[in-house]
Design an enzyme around this catalytic site. Sequence first.
Site, mmCIF file in Angstrom:
data_model
loop_
_atom_site.group_PDB
_atom_site.id
_atom_site.type_symbol
_atom_site.label_atom_id
_atom_site.label_comp_id
_atom_site.label_asym_id
_atom_site.label_seq_id
_atom_site.Cartn_x
_atom_site.Cartn_y
_atom_site.Cartn_z
ATOM 1 N N THR A 194 100.190 -13.468 12.765
ATOM 2 C CA THR A 194 99.698 -13.650 14.128
ATOM 3 C C THR A 194 100.711 -13.175 15.157
ATOM 4 O O THR A 194 101.898 -13.404 15.000
ATOM 5 C CB THR A 194 99.430 -15.155 14.367
ATOM 6 O OG1 THR A 194 98.465 -15.599 13.435
ATOM 7 C CG2 THR A 194 98.952 -15.403 15.774
ATOM 8 N N ASP A 225 95.164 -22.407 13.876
ATOM 9 C CA ASP A 225 95.811 -22.971 15.058
ATOM 10 C C ASP A 225 95.849 -22.024 16.252
ATOM 11 O O ASP A 225 95.952 -22.470 17.399
ATOM 12 C CB ASP A 225 97.243 -23.363 14.717
ATOM 13 C CG ASP A 225 98.104 -22.129 14.440
ATOM 14 O OD1 ASP A 225 97.756 -21.371 13.520
ATOM 15 O OD2 ASP A 225 99.121 -21.922 15.134
#
Length: 336
Positions: A194, A225
């Site tokens: 990410t 998340d």
Amino acid sequence: MKGRKFIKSIPAISLSLLSLLTIYNCVSKKEESSAEEKKEKVQSQITTIAIGTWNFPDAINAAAEVLKNGGSALDAVVEGCKKEEANPKNQTVGIGGLPDRDGDVTLDACVMNEKGDYGAVVGVKNIKHVISLARKVMEETPHAILAGEGAEKFALTNGFVKEDLLTEDSKKAWEDWKVKSEYKPIINIENHDTIGMLALDAEGNISGACTTSGLAYKMAGRIGDSPIIGSGLYVDNEVGGAVATGLGEEVLKTVGSFLIVELMRQGKSPQEACEEAIKRIVSRPNSNYKDFQVCYIALNKKGEVGSYSIHEWFSYNMFKNGETKNIQSDFYLKTK
């Protein structure tokens, strides 16, 4: 007689009032000038900074360019994330992202600005620049999160282009995976994951952004998340901001980014706060932390930066004082 005396005194009263008004205007202008000079002095002392997870030089350079031209922190992080979303060779973000186990590429993203506003999209297909879409949700809707088909519909009605996000390389990787269909997180997958970014602009404001294609070969519908406020990203402009990368399920369980910002509010440095957040994860009962990676970066209002991870080899890019560099993060398992 009294009326005549009053009439005669009007010019004197007017002159006095005019003098008082002149004095007030001079003092007011002096105060305004002093306040403006003070503001300019503070701004001249601010060092603009951009930091981003992993080693994405194009992303950090794009963010740096915005800051060097006097742009906002929000513009900087969005432009930085867009660079990787458009990179088909990056199989963890945007076009070319690795699909879920059904072969569908679904993207998640969020942004948070200096006002505390937040926007996110989750499970989006066919739209490459989900970071821009998350910003549009924040700025142009009464909502904070849009998901799936609703988010895609919103994108298409606002000029976003529909395109196939599954590249040949990612399709081949998925087909190879289906031979064994092993479902487990890979530590430091391809030495990147990410992309999350934080920036401090010339006005002294902090904003953040995060974008991802999620865990490779995840179950359809899985959300990590990255687009969730307080987990993948959190910003409080009075204190600072934090971003996470790695196994999202573990970040969610400890609300890691929010935790880091709150620790900084209590007086901890970004480095100390990142270390404490990792310790919260590894100290959880029955934690199998040796089998997964979680990493954090943080930035406070003073321009101080911190990072920490469970395993070795996490790094982040930083733009500061006109230069960009990649920095290897400190990590937990070196002493274990």
